[in-house]
Design a protein around this motif. Structure first.
Motif, PDB file in Angstrom:
ATOM      1  N   ASP A   1       0.836  -1.204   0.000  1.00 18.74           N
ATOM      2  CA  ASP A   1       0.000   0.000   0.000  1.00 18.74           C
ATOM      3  C   ASP A   1       0.866   1.247   0.000  1.00 18.74           C
ATOM      4  OD1 ASP A   1      -2.190  -1.538  -0.072  1.00 18.74           O
ATOM      5  OD2 ASP A   1      -2.715  -1.336   2.049  1.00 18.74           O
TER       6      ASP A   1
ATOM      7  N   LEU B   1       0.145   1.778  -9.623  1.00 19.75           N
ATOM      8  CA  LEU B   1      -1.179   1.175  -9.457  1.00 19.75           C
ATOM      9  C   LEU B   1      -1.128  -0.253  -8.929  1.00 19.75           C
ATOM     10  CD1 LEU B   1      -3.075   2.550 -12.559  1.00 19.75           C
ATOM     11  CD2 LEU B   1      -3.290   3.235 -10.177  1.00 19.75           C
TER      12      LEU B   1
ATOM     13  N   THR C   1      -6.763   2.754 -14.693  1.00 17.27           N
ATOM     14  CA  THR C   1      -7.186   3.642 -13.610  1.00 17.27           C
ATOM     15  C   THR C   1      -8.573   3.248 -13.134  1.00 17.27           C
ATOM     16  OG1 THR C   1      -8.049   5.225 -15.206  1.00 17.27           O
ATOM     17  CG2 THR C   1      -5.830   5.613 -14.382  1.00 17.27           C
TER      18      THR C   1
ATOM     19  N   GLU D   1      -9.556   0.198 -12.807  1.00 21.72           N
ATOM     20  CA  GLU D   1      -9.519  -1.097 -12.144  1.00 21.72           C
ATOM     21  C   GLU D   1      -9.128  -1.005 -10.681  1.00 21.72           C
ATOM     22  OE1 GLU D   1     -10.464  -3.973 -13.475  1.00 21.72           O
ATOM     23  OE2 GLU D   1     -11.043  -2.781 -15.226  1.00 21.72           O
ATOM     24  N   SER D   2      -8.391   0.025 -10.331  1.00 23.36           N
ATOM     25  CA  SER D   2      -7.818   0.049  -8.986  1.00 23.36           C
ATOM     26  C   SER D   2      -8.892   0.237  -7.926  1.00 23.36           C
ATOM     27  CB  SER D   2      -6.790   1.173  -8.881  1.00 23.36           C
ATOM     28  OG  SER D   2      -6.344   1.233  -7.562  1.00 23.36           O
ATOM     29  N   GLY D   3      -8.828  -0.574  -6.874  1.00 21.63           N
ATOM     30  CA  GLY D   3      -9.826  -0.465  -5.826  1.00 21.63           C
ATOM     31  C   GLY D   3      -9.264   0.073  -4.527  1.00 21.63           C
ATOM     32  N   ARG D   4      -8.009   0.458  -4.531  1.00 24.76           N
ATOM     33  CA  ARG D   4      -7.323   0.821  -3.294  1.00 24.76           C
ATOM     34  C   ARG D   4      -7.971   2.025  -2.612  1.00 24.76           C
ATOM     35  NH1 ARG D   4      -4.785   1.460   1.197  1.00 24.76           N
ATOM     36  NH2 ARG D   4      -3.084   2.950   1.314  1.00 24.76           N
ATOM     37  N   LEU D   5      -8.508   2.966  -3.393  1.00 24.67           N
ATOM     38  CA  LEU D   5      -9.030   4.180  -2.779  1.00 24.67           C
ATOM     39  C   LEU D   5     -10.482   4.033  -2.336  1.00 24.67           C
ATOM     40  CD1 LEU D   5      -7.432   6.920  -5.040  1.00 24.67           C
ATOM     41  CD2 LEU D   5      -6.650   6.013  -2.867  1.00 24.67           C
ATOM     42  N   GLY D   6     -11.058   2.846  -2.524  1.00 21.42           N
ATOM     43  CA  GLY D   6     -12.424   2.604  -2.055  1.00 21.42           C
ATOM     44  C   GLY D   6     -13.408   3.550  -2.716  1.00 21.42           C
TER      45      GLY D   6
ATOM     46  N   SER E   1     -12.401   5.981  -5.470  1.00 28.55           N
ATOM     47  CA  SER E   1     -11.753   5.407  -6.645  1.00 28.55           C
ATOM     48  C   SER E   1     -11.969   6.224  -7.908  1.00 28.55           C
ATOM     49  CB  SER E   1     -12.247   3.978  -6.886  1.00 28.55           C
ATOM     50  OG  SER E   1     -11.673   3.128  -5.930  1.00 28.55           O
ATOM     51  N   TRP E   2     -13.046   7.012  -7.954  1.00 31.03           N
ATOM     52  CA  TRP E   2     -13.317   7.802  -9.165  1.00 31.03           C
ATOM     53  C   TRP E   2     -12.248   8.867  -9.396  1.00 31.03           C
ATOM     54  CZ3 TRP E   2     -13.781  12.846  -7.738  1.00 31.03           C
ATOM     55  CH2 TRP E   2     -14.087  13.089  -6.394  1.00 31.03           C
TER      56      TRP E   2
ATOM     57  N   LEU F   1      -9.057   8.547  -9.628  1.00 25.91           N
ATOM     58  CA  LEU F   1      -8.024   8.137 -10.574  1.00 25.91           C
ATOM     59  C   LEU F   1      -8.450   8.327 -12.035  1.00 25.91           C
ATOM     60  CD1 LEU F   1      -6.503   4.989  -8.849  1.00 25.91           C
ATOM     61  CD2 LEU F   1      -5.342   7.133  -9.389  1.00 25.91           C
TER      62      LEU F   1
END
Lengths: 932, 111
Positions: free
Chosen positions: A270, A318, A400, A402-407, A410-411, A413
């Motif tokens: 992370d 990412l 951009t 696909e990434s789920g890290r920001l919960g 996420s929008w 990115l």
């Protein structure tokens, strides 16, 4: 091994262009000489490249400093291959381009030499298989890029730009070194292969955040990531071929290369995601927005480069495999279109005499061919379909999403990515529309502009053709290379992906469309935007940077002026004070707890020791009375010789005794010219300070000496004692060590002796010194003839002394004696003649020139050493045998004895060279006085 | 004996340091000579003290020959260095007209 040669080639090639220039070669031949080695390297790359495409990794290893874990280890995997192709391929195109770019009066030889140095360094970075070696080459790229950016050193902007780039990337390089050292600690090896395999261990280690921070500092400074991006626009002061090379395919790509290289090692956490993708995102947006507002053509490209580097960094950040593939893909694409754009910008600059986009307009009419090339490349930069930039940008948009890290956030990115795309389209549109259309040129320095020389366009054509080929037929052109490069980056299998132009109607496509339309819309509102931009306060990174640098320099010079005040006396005091401090801090009473058995003290020793103490103190206290000081100093020396006698070191005692006499003579001779008394000039505070220093250091060394004598130890001398007789043929181990075991050291030492003698000779030449004609009380010096008693006694002493010295010499191998001592005794005997009978008398009987004696001595010692080569032994191996002489009996002849004769001659020659010359000086002075 | 040698070394180094810090070339030369006595002794005693045991094989126990060999060359080189310093001081005196280590004239500056 091909690989090691491959990296070496550009460095070798760097010699050729200056050579060609010196030989007066034409510009074309000069450029060909520069292109020779890179072309050869490219050909050599074919063999290993085949193996890489077969899925192998090619290694080459030359040990260098194995004890430090440093070796010349190279590896060629897919990633290294990709970069090697970029470095060499684009490098060759840049050489061709520079052939036409550099004007006739510029030093093209030097330029190409710098370029090739840089190319070699870059090649080293991408193929290193050792972390330390990688850092070494990394620093080399910083150094050589400094030379390239500052090539037009007469321009202040070039110098400042070069300095800024060097400072920022150099600092990053140091951070990287620290990071790599930590990696080495965690992994236990500096091999890149080992480190890549230990990714889990590194990520699990407590040092991981520190390692990541340091490595990223190196990467971000090199790749101009926010907040270290500001050096890159200033590096645009470089000649355009340099910009085309450094800022498309190489220098700044070294940073993202390292992101790719270390991806298996450091990525996946992370922390990685947060830091890398955040820096990438800010850089992407900042660079893209700033690019639109640059009026300088190269400035626009510079900020666009920053923005694209941000994009690549963001992709690596990412943490998904597909994103890493897209990043590698974009590295290829950016290198091709950006190099061609820089070259096109250089052509425009060349033909119009300016890079100001407010003046360059409507060039379509004058140079349509160049215009088409530049427009295609800009379209690729904007991400227009059917060009390579579109493919990687599409992949970027998709990732951009696909990434789920920001919960829930996420929008952010995809939004940021689209915004970056909008600006990227806008500045690309500006590059096309402003330069080639948009009315007529305004007040150009060169008018009318026309197409450049035919071959200057070839590199641009090749690159643009690549952009189109990759854009239209990705699966045929690039997919193979991308696959090996990406799998090397990921350090394993590739995720499933599909390079194609059409993926159907989906969200990434929509983002592309938004970016294209939005970009055009933003560009159409440019005039309003420029006006807003003008109102913003101007931030000139250069001024801030220079200001800080100058403040730093001022502070540093103020500090150094305080410390370096030109007084040797105060330097000595600082140095000794530091020694005293170290002694005070590190010496503890515990060191005195040695367990070794003490020797009993006897009365004679105590008396002698007391004499030494008293004499030394007298020397120090009465040093202003120079004559007295010399006398008491000699007494000290005598007691030291006695101490050597008492403490089982007869060789040392003999040496010290003879040296004592020579030193005394030396000091007396010096006294002839120096004042007899030293003025009283130290104030009490200084005397007190020096006394404190003397007591602390003297006491500290004494404590250390006692601690050493009372502790037990393991000596390595057992070997010498055991082998002196059998291996060196002598029983006096000290002498056998000197002439046999450690003969090479002795050889070095007598060489130093000879050099010192020659130095003294040189210092005394043409020295004009007048001694005082009277002593301190005003009494004139005595002008008596040489005292008869001394003359009478000294002359018969000479043959006796020489006999003794032969005796001492011959027995030296078995009993105390040897070349050093015999040489000193001979010197003393001869010097006695000088003292008793005068320089003139001696020189009538002896050649006054002692240089040949030193030379013969050194030669003899050297030849003895070399001779052992002819018997197949290492330098200075000695051999010996026994001879029987009637009357004398059995004695031993060793080749070491020849060496000892060399020592003997050197000592005699050097000592006499020193003292006889000093003596001659006084004779000259006497003559001058008599003449006056 | 060990304590005596330690005191000798301490005095040699201490007086050497004091003289090295003086302002004129001559006491500095004296100081360096004293310092080299001290340092030579220090290196020598790293082989520890021994009485009546010269480093000659065949006569029973022998003292450590290695520090002795080191110190032997150190004495000779030390002499060469002292000579070089003396001549340097003379040359300095010839060039600057003063024997102050900082090359200051006699009339100016503190010592």
């Amino acid at each position: 091994m091909t690989l090691a040669i491959l990296v070496l080639l550009p460095f070798l090639g760097a010699v050729l262009p200056p050579l060609a220039e010196r030989l007066g070669a034409s510009r074309t031949v000069l450029s060909l000489s520069a292109a020779l080695m890179p072309a050869l390297a490219l050909v050599l790359l074919i063999g290993p490249a085949g193996a890489v495409f077969d899925g192998q990794t090619v290694h080459a290893l030359v040990p260098w400093v194995p004890s430090l874990g440093l070796e010349l280890a190279f590896r060629l995997d897919g990633l290294a291959l990709l970069f090697a192709l970029l470095v060499l391929g684009i490098g060759l195109l840049v050489i061709l381009y520079a052939r036409y770019y550099l004007s006739a009066k510029e030093k093209a030889g030097r330029f190409f030499a710098f370029l090739l140095l840089f190319m070699g360094a870059m090649l080293g970075v991408v193929t290193s298989d050792n972390l330390l070696l990688l850092v070494l080459f990394w620093e080399l790229t910083s150094l050589s890029s400094f030379l390239l950016i500052g090539f037009w050193s007469h321009q202040s902007t070039a110098r400042k730009g070069a300095r800024m780039a060097m400072t920022i990337t150099g600092m990053g390089g140091l951070a990287l070194l620290a990071g790599v050292l930590l990696i080495g600690q965690v992994v236990g090896s500096y091999s890149l292969g080992d480190a890549l395999a230990s990714g889990d261990a590194i990520r699990a280690s407590g040092l991981y955040p520190l390692i990541l921070g340091l490595v990223l500092l190196g990467i971000f400074t090199k790749s101009a990531q926010f907040p270290f991006h500001f050096w890159l626009p200033h590096a645009m002061a470089a000649p355009t071929p340099v910009s085309a090379y450094l800022h498309s395919a190489t220098m700044v790509k070294a940073g993202v290369f390292l992101l790719a290289r270390f991806y298996p090692m450091l990525a996946g956490t992370d922390l990685w995601f947060d830091v890398v993708s955040l820096a990438g995102m800010i850089t992407l947006l900042w660079g893209a927005a700033a690019a639109l507002f640059q009026h300088d053509l190269k400035g626009l490209l510079a900020y666009s480069t920053i923005s694209h580097l941000g994009l690549i960094t963001l992709l690596f950040g990412l943490n998904t495999e597909l994103a890493a593939v897209a990043a590698v893909f974009h590295i290829i694409n950016h290198a091709t279109f950006k190099a061609s754009l820089f070259m096109a910008a250089g052509i425009i600059d060349h033909e119009t005499g300016t890079r100001d986009m407010r003046r360059i307009n409507g060039l379509w009419k004058y140079m349509p061919y160049t215009a088409v090339l530049a427009m295609v490349a800009s379209a690729a930069m904007a991400g227009v379909p059917l060009l390579n930039g579109f493919l990687s940008k599409e992949m970027f948009f998709a990732e951009t999403l696909e990434s789920g890290r920001l919960g829930a956030m996420s929008w952010v990115l995809p939004l940021g990515a689209t915004l970056g795309g909008v600006f990227s389209v806008a500045y690309s549109a500006r590059f096309i529309h402003d330069v080639f259309f948009n009315g007529e040129p305004v007040n150009l320095p060169k008018f009318p502009p026309h197409e450049p020389p035919r071959y200057m366009k070839v590199p641009v054509e090749i690159l643009v053709a690549l952009c189109v080929a990759v854009g239209v037929l990705p699966s045929i052109t690039v997919s193979g290379l991308l696959a090996v490069a990406a799998s090397a980056t990921l350090g394993g299998d590739l995720p499933a992906y599909h390079l194609s132009i059409w993926h159907g109607f989906n969200l990434p496509l929509l983002m592309s469309v938004v970016a294209l339309l939005g970009g055009v819309a933003v560009y159409s509102q440019r005039n309003w935007l420029f006006r807003q931009y003008e109102r913003l306060p101007e931030i000139n990174a250069n001024l801030i940077f220079e200001g800080r640098m100058q403040r730093l320099v001022r502070a540093a010079s103020a500090l150094s002026d305080t410390l370096r005040n030109g007084s040797l006396q105060s330097y000595a005091a600082w140095l000794l004070a530091l020694v005293a401090l170290v002694l005070l801090v590190y010496l503890s009473p515990a060191v005195l707890d040695g367990q070794r058995q003490l020797l009993p003290l006897d009365g004679v020793s105590l008396l002698a020791g007391a004499m030494l103490v008293v004499a030394a103190l007298i020397t120090a206290i009465l040093h202003r009375h120079r004559m007295t000081a010399i006398m008491s100093l000699s007494a000290v020396g005598l007691v030291v010789s006695l101490a050597f006698v008492r403490l089982s070191a007869p060789d040392l005692a003999l040496t010290q005794l003879s040296v004592e006499i020579v030193t005394l003579l030396l000091l007396m001779l010096a006294m002839y010219f120096l004042p007899v008394r030293t003025q009283m000039e130290s104030g009490w505070p200084r005397v007190l300070r020096d006394m404190v220093l003397a007591v602390v250091i003297g006491g500290g060394v004494g404590v250390m000496a006692f601690a050493m004598m009372t502790s037990d130890f393991q000596s390595i001398s057992g070997y010498f004692l055991d082998n002196a007789k059998s291996g060196g043929g002598g029983t006096n181990v000290v002498n056998v060590i000197l002439v046999d075991f450690r003969g090479f050291d002795t050889f070095g030492e007598i060489t130093v002796l000879g050099i010192a003698a020659l130095g003294i000779y040189a210092l005394l030449r043409d020295l004009d010194l007048r001694s005082a004609s009277s002593d301190s009380l005003g009494r004139p010096w005595a002008r008596d003839a040489h005292p008869l008693v001394l003359v009478t006694i000294s002359r018969p002493l000479l043959p006796l002394a020489l006999l003794i010295s032969v005796y001492i010499f011959l027995r030296g191998h078995n009993l105390p004696g040897g070349g050093f001592i015999a040489g000193l005794i001979t010197s003393v005997a001869l010097l006695l003649q000088y003292v008793a009978s005068g320089v003139a008398w001696v020189h009538r009987r002896l050649p006054g020139d002692y240089h040949p004696v030193v030379a013969v001595g050194l030669l003899l010692a050297g030849i003895t050493g070399v001779a052992s080569w002819f018997f197949g032994h290492p330098f200075l191996t000695s051999t010996f045998d026994y001879l029987y002489w009637p009357l004398v009996g059995k004695f031993e002849v060793a080749s070491a004895m020849l060496f000892d004769i060399g020592v003997f001659l050197t000592v005699v020659g050097a000592t006499l060279l020193m003292l006889a010359n000093l003596g001659k000086l006084s004779m000259l002075d006497d003559k001058a006085k008599e003449g006056a | 004996m060990e304590a005596l040698v330690a005191v000798m070394i301490a005095v040699l180094v201490g007086t050497g340091v004091y003289l090295v810090l003086r302002a004129r070339t001559f006491p500095v030369i004296l100081g360096i000579t004293l310092l080299s006595y001290g340092v030579n002794l220090f290196v020598f005693i790293s082989g520890r003290l021994a009485v009546n045991q010269p480093a000659i094989v065949g006569n029973g126990p022998a003292s450590d020959p290695l520090p002795q060999a080191l110190v032997l060359t150190a004495i000779v080189i030390g002499f060469a260095m002292t000579a070089f310093l003396v001549v340097l001081a003379l040359r300095g005196q010839g060039e600057t007209g003063t024997d102050h280590v900082d090359g200051k004239r006699d009339d100016g500056g503190e010592g």
